[in-house]
Design a protein around this motif. Structure first.
Motif, PDB file in Angstrom:
ATOM      1  N   VAL A   1       0.621  -1.288  -0.074  1.00  0.00           N
ATOM      2  CA  VAL A   1      -0.023  -0.136   0.053  1.00  0.00           C
ATOM      3  C   VAL A   1       0.916   1.343   0.126  1.00  0.00           C
ATOM      4  O   VAL A   1       1.725   1.285   0.714  1.00  0.00           O
ATOM      5  CB  VAL A   1      -0.899  -0.135   1.282  1.00  0.00           C
ATOM      6  CG1 VAL A   1      -1.649   1.255   1.329  1.00  0.00           C
ATOM      7  CG2 VAL A   1      -1.673  -1.129   1.401  1.00  0.00           C
ATOM      8  N   ALA A   2       0.695   1.925  -0.924  1.00  0.00           N
ATOM      9  CA  ALA A   2       1.612   3.363  -1.051  1.00  0.00           C
ATOM     10  C   ALA A   2       0.785   4.490  -1.274  1.00  0.00           C
ATOM     11  O   ALA A   2      -0.188   4.593  -2.083  1.00  0.00           O
ATOM     12  CB  ALA A   2       2.482   3.070  -2.428  1.00  0.00           C
ATOM     13  N   LEU A   3       0.670   5.581  -0.318  1.00  0.00           N
ATOM     14  CA  LEU A   3       0.007   6.478  -0.194  1.00  0.00           C
ATOM     15  C   LEU A   3       0.795   7.897  -0.638  1.00  0.00           C
ATOM     16  O   LEU A   3       1.933   8.029   0.049  1.00  0.00           O
ATOM     17  CB  LEU A   3      -0.558   6.933   1.204  1.00  0.00           C
ATOM     18  CG  LEU A   3      -1.357   5.656   1.801  1.00  0.00           C
ATOM     19  CD1 LEU A   3      -1.940   6.067   3.086  1.00  0.00           C
ATOM     20  CD2 LEU A   3      -2.767   5.408   1.032  1.00  0.00           C
ATOM     21  N   TYR A   4       0.300   8.831  -1.283  1.00  0.00           N
ATOM     22  CA  TYR A   4       0.918  10.054  -1.434  1.00  0.00           C
ATOM     23  C   TYR A   4       0.057  11.073  -1.186  1.00  0.00           C
ATOM     24  O   TYR A   4      -1.257  11.306  -1.537  1.00  0.00           O
ATOM     25  CB  TYR A   4       1.165  10.208  -2.970  1.00  0.00           C
ATOM     26  CG  TYR A   4       2.380  11.147  -3.313  1.00  0.00           C
ATOM     27  CD1 TYR A   4       2.088  12.566  -3.049  1.00  0.00           C
ATOM     28  CD2 TYR A   4       3.484  10.988  -3.858  1.00  0.00           C
ATOM     29  CE1 TYR A   4       2.843  13.456  -3.396  1.00  0.00           C
ATOM     30  CE2 TYR A   4       4.643  11.821  -3.953  1.00  0.00           C
ATOM     31  CZ  TYR A   4       4.311  13.213  -3.851  1.00  0.00           C
ATOM     32  OH  TYR A   4       5.464  14.231  -3.902  1.00  0.00           O
ATOM     33  N   VAL A   5       0.043  11.641   0.255  1.00  0.00           N
ATOM     34  CA  VAL A   5      -0.828  12.529   0.684  1.00  0.00           C
ATOM     35  C   VAL A   5      -0.105  14.105   0.523  1.00  0.00           C
ATOM     36  O   VAL A   5       0.840  14.272   0.714  1.00  0.00           O
ATOM     37  CB  VAL A   5      -0.746  12.290   2.314  1.00  0.00           C
ATOM     38  CG1 VAL A   5      -1.773  13.048   3.081  1.00  0.00           C
ATOM     39  CG2 VAL A   5      -1.026  10.732   2.443  1.00  0.00           C
ATOM     40  N   ALA A   6      -0.897  14.969   0.187  1.00  0.00           N
ATOM     41  CA  ALA A   6      -0.638  16.160  -0.157  1.00  0.00           C
ATOM     42  C   ALA A   6      -1.943  17.198   0.045  1.00  0.00           C
ATOM     43  O   ALA A   6      -3.049  16.880   0.061  1.00  0.00           O
ATOM     44  CB  ALA A   6      -0.117  16.388  -1.536  1.00  0.00           C
ATOM     45  N   THR A   7      -1.354  18.495   0.243  1.00  0.00           N
ATOM     46  CA  THR A   7      -2.335  19.612   0.696  1.00  0.00           C
ATOM     47  C   THR A   7      -2.817  20.253  -0.277  1.00  0.00           C
ATOM     48  O   THR A   7      -3.121  21.431  -0.328  1.00  0.00           O
ATOM     49  CB  THR A   7      -1.650  20.403   1.699  1.00  0.00           C
ATOM     50  OG1 THR A   7      -0.457  21.058   1.258  1.00  0.00           O
ATOM     51  CG2 THR A   7      -1.374  19.619   3.097  1.00  0.00           C
TER      52      THR A   7
END
Length: 343
Positions: free
Chosen positions: A300-306
């Motif tokens: 599982v790979a998450l790319y979290v950005a604002t």
């Protein structure tokens, strides 16, 4: 939540948020005249990335409203005094100046500017919790408190007794191992839901003075990089992830957080606290793919950005199994919605 275009149409709504001038610097750095209080028409146009004619046309259509909020044209002795006090070198016979409040007013009226749209969106983001959080005037009964204690007791039993029992059975059984793992996952899901339910009740029933006055995204935008990484790590732990470690900084091998989902899958996350008018691009995603899939062998790979993601970035992420968490998804996740990929 009210759409940002509502500010274009409603003067009453604009008046209600005119004190939020700090939002201007949250969205984009605002350059001021040497007096530290005003800007010229050209500077307003530069901030909103439009032509000077667009600002002048806006002033013509809304002069009374803008004047009430700090727009002013200096002439004669008043202009001379202002030039002397502020150090402006100009030979013009008149000078239009905007206060910060007037600039914010422009943002709520200017249609053809992406920066203005971002300011309107941010304004409503800052305000929405104050509008939507209920004031708890109810008197809680003894039965409510009893139900809450029962829920907490069930959660405790599931986590401390039932799940360890399944762990022991799985470790000693080979014939029904798959069925036992599925049952344990179901129990962990119920436990996690009960914990989330209890956390939401605590937030709703807590004292008003302990609640944030700013919107969720406004609070996140105020964080620095390490604080944002810790925020994401807390969300992962809330949703049942284990062994969550923040690794951001030198030597992080291309990821900021590692851990395991509730069902044991290896997880990595990259956290980017960008300004809301920026975007995550395809090269950013490609770099993360190498770190997540090759170096860390993540399931599982998450790319979290604002901020948003470009179309190319979204397409590449979808093709390579990267879960993107953009600004809107981050807001929902931060307010209690669980990410589908973690379930």
């Amino acid at each position: 939540m009210i759409n940002e275009t509502a500010l274009l149409e409603s003067k009453a709504l604009r008046d209600s948020v005119l004190d939020r001038t700090d939002v201007l610097d949250r969205v984009k750095a605002l350059s001021l005249l040497p007096d530290g209080m005003h800007v010229t028409t050209a500077m307003v146009a530069t901030y909103f990335e439009v032509g000077i004619k667009a600002i002048r046309s806006l002033v013509l259509d809304h002069r009374e409203e803008l004047t009430a909020n700090g727009y002013h044209v200096l002439t004669g002795s008043e202009l001379s005094s202002f030039k002397e006090l502020s150090g402006i070198q100009s030979r013009t016979a008149s000078l239009a100046i905007f206060s910060r409040r007037a600039i914010l007013n422009v943002a709520m009226l200017l249609r053809d500017s992406e920066v203005a749209r971002q300011v309107r969106t941010y304004l409503l983001d800052v305000e929405y919790i104050a509008r939507t959080q209920p004031v708890d005037n109810s008197v809680h009964s003894h039965s409510d408190a009893l139900d809450d204690r029962i829920d907490q007791r069930i959660t405790h039993i599931l986590g401390k007794t039932v799940v360890p029992m399944f762990d022991a059975l799985i470790a000693t059984s080979s014939e029904h191992r798959r069925e036992l793992i599925a049952l344990r996952t179901g129990v962990q899901h119920i436990e996690r839901r009960l914990r989330q339910h209890h956390a939401r009740l605590q937030r709703l029933e807590g004292p008003r003075e302990n609640r944030p006055l700013a919107g969720v995204m406004a609070s996140i935008d105020a964080m620095n990089g390490p604080e944002f990484e810790e925020h994401v790590a807390d969300l992962l732990r809330r949703d049942g992830c284990t062994d969550v470690i923040v690794r951001g900084g030198h030597g992080d091998r291309g990821v900021d957080i590692t851990g395991r989902t509730a069902d044991g899958r290896h997880l990595v996350a990259q956290c980017k606290r960008f300004a809301p008018y920026n975007s995550v691009t395809s090269p950013d995603i490609q770099k993360f793919i190498g770190a997540a899939k090759v170096l860390h062998k993540a399931e599982v790979a998450l790319y979290v950005a604002t901020c948003p993601f470009t179309r190319d970035a979204l397409n590449i992420a979808a093709e390579c199994g990267i879960t993107v968490v953009h600004r809107g998804s981050l807001e929902a996740w931060s307010t209690g919605t669980e990410l589908q990929v973690l379930k």
